[in-house]
Design a protein around this motif. Sequence first.
Motif, PDB file in Angstrom:
ATOM      1  N   LYS A 165      26.043  37.365   6.821  1.00 24.41           N
ATOM      2  CA  LYS A 165      25.017  36.495   6.248  1.00 24.41           C
ATOM      3  C   LYS A 165      25.675  35.182   5.854  1.00 24.41           C
ATOM      4  CE  LYS A 165      21.535  36.046   2.689  1.00 24.41           C
ATOM      5  NZ  LYS A 165      20.965  36.619   1.472  1.00 24.41           N
ATOM      6  N   LEU A 166      25.177  34.081   6.410  1.00 29.13           N
ATOM      7  CA  LEU A 166      25.713  32.760   6.108  1.00 29.13           C
ATOM      8  C   LEU A 166      25.038  32.133   4.898  1.00 29.13           C
ATOM      9  CD1 LEU A 166      26.005  31.303   9.718  1.00 29.13           C
ATOM     10  CD2 LEU A 166      27.819  32.295   8.302  1.00 29.13           C
ATOM     11  N   GLY A 167      23.798  32.465   4.659  1.00 29.71           N
ATOM     12  CA  GLY A 167      23.053  31.885   3.552  1.00 29.71           C
ATOM     13  C   GLY A 167      21.574  32.059   3.774  1.00 29.71           C
ATOM     14  N   THR A 168      20.801  31.197   3.122  1.00 30.78           N
ATOM     15  CA  THR A 168      19.345  31.251   3.268  1.00 30.78           C
ATOM     16  C   THR A 168      18.811  29.846   3.517  1.00 30.78           C
ATOM     17  OG1 THR A 168      19.024  31.016   0.892  1.00 30.78           O
ATOM     18  CG2 THR A 168      19.042  33.261   1.757  1.00 30.78           C
ATOM     19  N   ALA A 209      16.958  34.704   5.351  1.00 28.34           N
ATOM     20  CA  ALA A 209      18.400  34.801   5.580  1.00 28.34           C
ATOM     21  C   ALA A 209      18.776  34.237   6.945  1.00 28.34           C
ATOM     22  CB  ALA A 209      18.839  36.260   5.484  1.00 28.34           C
ATOM     23  N   VAL A 210      20.008  33.712   7.013  1.00 24.67           N
ATOM     24  CA  VAL A 210      20.585  33.215   8.262  1.00 24.67           C
ATOM     25  C   VAL A 210      21.901  33.967   8.475  1.00 24.67           C
ATOM     26  CG1 VAL A 210      21.504  31.224   9.498  1.00 24.67           C
ATOM     27  CG2 VAL A 210      19.526  30.949   7.993  1.00 24.67           C
ATOM     28  N   TYR A 211      22.058  34.525   9.671  1.00 24.87           N
ATOM     29  CA  TYR A 211      23.237  35.311  10.032  1.00 24.87           C
ATOM     30  C   TYR A 211      23.951  34.658  11.208  1.00 24.87           C
ATOM     31  CZ  TYR A 211      20.651  38.901   7.475  1.00 24.87           C
ATOM     32  OH  TYR A 211      19.952  39.593   6.521  1.00 24.87           O
ATOM     33  N   ASN A 212      25.224  35.021  11.376  1.00 24.92           N
ATOM     34  CA  ASN A 212      25.912  34.635  12.603  1.00 24.92           C
ATOM     35  C   ASN A 212      25.898  35.845  13.539  1.00 24.92           C
ATOM     36  OD1 ASN A 212      28.037  36.300  11.753  1.00 24.92           O
ATOM     37  ND2 ASN A 212      29.346  34.609  11.153  1.00 24.92           N
ATOM     38  N   VAL A 261      19.359  33.843  13.390  1.00 26.28           N
ATOM     39  CA  VAL A 261      20.743  33.946  13.833  1.00 26.28           C
ATOM     40  C   VAL A 261      21.139  32.592  14.388  1.00 26.28           C
ATOM     41  CG1 VAL A 261      22.343  35.084  15.432  1.00 26.28           C
ATOM     42  CG2 VAL A 261      20.516  36.407  14.338  1.00 26.28           C
ATOM     43  N   VAL A 262      22.330  32.139  14.012  1.00 27.68           N
ATOM     44  CA  VAL A 262      22.872  30.885  14.512  1.00 27.68           C
ATOM     45  C   VAL A 262      24.298  31.166  14.978  1.00 27.68           C
ATOM     46  CG1 VAL A 262      23.680  30.082  12.236  1.00 27.68           C
ATOM     47  CG2 VAL A 262      23.145  28.432  14.015  1.00 27.68           C
TER      48      VAL A 262
END
Length: 123
Positions: free
Chosen positions: A31-34, A23-26, A82-83
């Motif tokens: 959750k922004l996506g994977t 997973a990618v989070y801000n 995290v981005v």
Amino acid sequence: MADTLERTETHRLIASDKVEGTAVYNPQNEKLGTITSVMIEKRSGKSEYAVLEFGGLFGLGSDHYPIPWEMLTYDTDKGGYVVNLTKEQVEGAPRYAREEAPEYTDDYGRTIYGYYGLSYPML
């Protein structure tokens, strides 16, 4: 199981197959996506992009968004990356449909890096 973990992940390294699906989070914990894949520079071995699957519903209608690897930070508490991007920033980013992967040329790379305000790495 422990033996497998030791081979595919350490305190500093992770196997590519373990990155895919992460997973990618801000920073707002949305959750922004994977991550669907990692693009690696052939000569240096350096990860250049994480390709984020974002949008759609249950993977249908989602697109792929290459994000410069240096923008990602792994968060052990979240078990994901995290981005520092909003959903709106990702929506406006360079992207492609799952079945239409682009050719990752230097021009395409400059477009991606430029969108995020980064200098394209010259290797």
